[in-house]
Design an enzyme around this catalytic site. Structure first.
Site, PDB file in Angstrom:
ATOM      1  N   SER A  63      12.307   0.868   1.978  1.00  0.00           N
ATOM      2  CA  SER A  63      13.048   0.858   0.700  1.00  0.00           C
ATOM      3  C   SER A  63      14.605   0.604   0.898  1.00  0.00           C
ATOM      4  O   SER A  63      15.091   0.818   1.820  1.00  0.00           O
ATOM      5  CB  SER A  63      12.784   2.186   0.027  1.00  0.00           C
ATOM      6  OG  SER A  63      11.498   2.542  -0.199  1.00  0.00           O
TER       7      SER A  63
HETATM    8  N1  SAM Z   1       9.450   5.297   3.389  1.00  0.00           N
HETATM    9  C1  SAM Z   1       9.061   4.004   3.905  1.00  0.00           C
HETATM   10  C2  SAM Z   1      10.268   3.641   5.129  1.00  0.00           C
HETATM   11  O1  SAM Z   1      11.303   4.256   4.773  1.00  0.00           O
HETATM   12  O2  SAM Z   1       9.901   2.699   5.720  1.00  0.00           O
HETATM   13  C3  SAM Z   1       8.915   3.040   3.009  1.00  0.00           C
HETATM   14  C4  SAM Z   1       7.319   3.019   2.519  1.00  0.00           C
HETATM   15  S1  SAM Z   1       6.732   1.750   1.564  1.00  0.00           S
HETATM   16  C5  SAM Z   1       7.613   1.503   0.346  1.00  0.00           C
HETATM   17  C6  SAM Z   1       5.208   2.643   0.911  1.00  0.00           C
HETATM   18  C7  SAM Z   1       3.881   2.858   2.163  1.00  0.00           C
HETATM   19  O3  SAM Z   1       3.034   3.601   1.537  1.00  0.00           O
HETATM   20  C8  SAM Z   1       3.444   1.744   2.670  1.00  0.00           C
HETATM   21  O4  SAM Z   1       3.664   1.804   4.119  1.00  0.00           O
HETATM   22  C9  SAM Z   1       1.861   2.019   2.405  1.00  0.00           C
HETATM   23  O5  SAM Z   1       1.032   1.442   3.324  1.00  0.00           O
HETATM   24  C10 SAM Z   1       1.935   3.507   1.922  1.00  0.00           C
HETATM   25  N2  SAM Z   1       0.876   4.036   1.247  1.00  0.00           N
HETATM   26  C11 SAM Z   1       0.438   3.484   0.034  1.00  0.00           C
HETATM   27  N3  SAM Z   1      -0.734   4.115  -0.252  1.00  0.00           N
HETATM   28  C12 SAM Z   1      -0.542   5.158   0.594  1.00  0.00           C
HETATM   29  C13 SAM Z   1      -1.883   6.379   0.788  1.00  0.00           C
HETATM   30  N4  SAM Z   1      -2.747   6.837  -0.427  1.00  0.00           N
HETATM   31  N5  SAM Z   1      -1.436   7.248   1.783  1.00  0.00           N
HETATM   32  C14 SAM Z   1      -0.466   7.151   2.473  1.00  0.00           C
HETATM   33  N6  SAM Z   1       0.474   6.011   2.683  1.00  0.00           N
HETATM   34  C15 SAM Z   1       0.161   5.006   1.551  1.00  0.00           C
END
Ligand code: SAM
Length: 215
Positions: A63
């Site tokens: 993000s």
């Molecule tokens: N906070 C992270 C960083 O600093 O890099 C960025 C996160 S990215 C915007 C969103 C993440 O949520 C992705 O890696 C995606 O695979 C994960 N995600 C989506 N649905 C999910 C779920 N039900 N449980 C766990 N992770 C999930």
């Protein structure tokens, strides 16, 4: 020669975070300390402190720094919290939460991302993070309740298990909306009532799971 991008980090804090209302000194300090460039591909390291998200593979993103700061500030962390993070991604936000909480539980559904983040965070010597490859919309019941919950992917609605796993007085930040745009919602639990506040518009990748979007 390696360098640690300290100036880029200072500039990020001064130009992107403070003027937009990030005032929590602990958040500003953590964002000034964590080496964000280590959490992206080497080829993108020069862009790591820019004012936008970056790709991290598997169609996912790290993000924008301001969004990380805004969501973290909303959790009002003092250092005593048990914090749950859904969506480990690169592990950057996890590192910020680990600096500011007592213990962080982080869940990622894409196993290779989780493994990579875990290796990096262990190399950086964090001892207060537990990792799990799982559907985070179900929470992590074993360690509940949580003082703070951060969801870093966009959901169609508030996932019920996460509401149930909030401590009394706990805070959760989560993007809620459709697949193209969401509002950043802060939920505060007081006993069995949940107060909601809208922190503004945002755009996240999908939260995929039983209480999120279908795959
Ligand atoms: N906070 C992270 C960083 O600093 O890099 C960025 C996160 S990215 C915007 C969103 C993440 O949520 C992705 O890696 C995606 O695979 C994960 N995600 C989506 N649905 C999910 C779920 N039900 N449980 C766990 N992770 C999930």
């Amino acid at each position: 020669m390696t360098h640690d991008h300290r100036l880029a980090r200072e500039r990020m804090v001064k130009n992107q975070l403070i003027p937009r209302g990030i005032t929590d000194e602990r958040v500003l300090k953590a964002m000034g300390k964590i080496q964000r460039h280590l959490f992206v591909d080497e080829a993108l390291a020069g862009e790591a402190y820019n004012d936008h998200p970056l790709p991290i593979g598997h169609k996912q993103t790290i993000s924008q720094p301001y969004i990380v700061a805004l969501m973290t500030q909303a959790l009002e962390l003092t250092g005593e919290e048990k914090t749950l993070e859904i969506g480990t991604g690169s592990g950057y936000q996890t590192a910020i939460l680990a600096e500011l909480s007592k213990m962080v539980y982080t869940i990622e559904r894409i196993r290779p991302l989780l493994i990579k983040a875990k290796e990096l965070l262990e190399r950086l010597n964090y001892k207060n993070i537990k990792f799990k490859a799982f559907d985070g919309t179900l929470g992590w019941k074993e360690h509940a309740p949580y003082d703070a919950i951060m969801v870093t992917a966009g959901a169609p609605r508030l996932p019920k298990p996460l509401l149930e796993q909030m401590a009394d007085g706990g805070r959760m930040v989560i993007p809620i909306g459709n697949k193209y745009s969401q509002d950043l919602i802060k939920v505060t639990r007081i006993k069995d009532s949940y107060k909601q506040e809208n922190l503004g518009g945002c755009r996240f990748v999908d939260l995929i799971g039983v209480h999120g979007w279908k795959d």
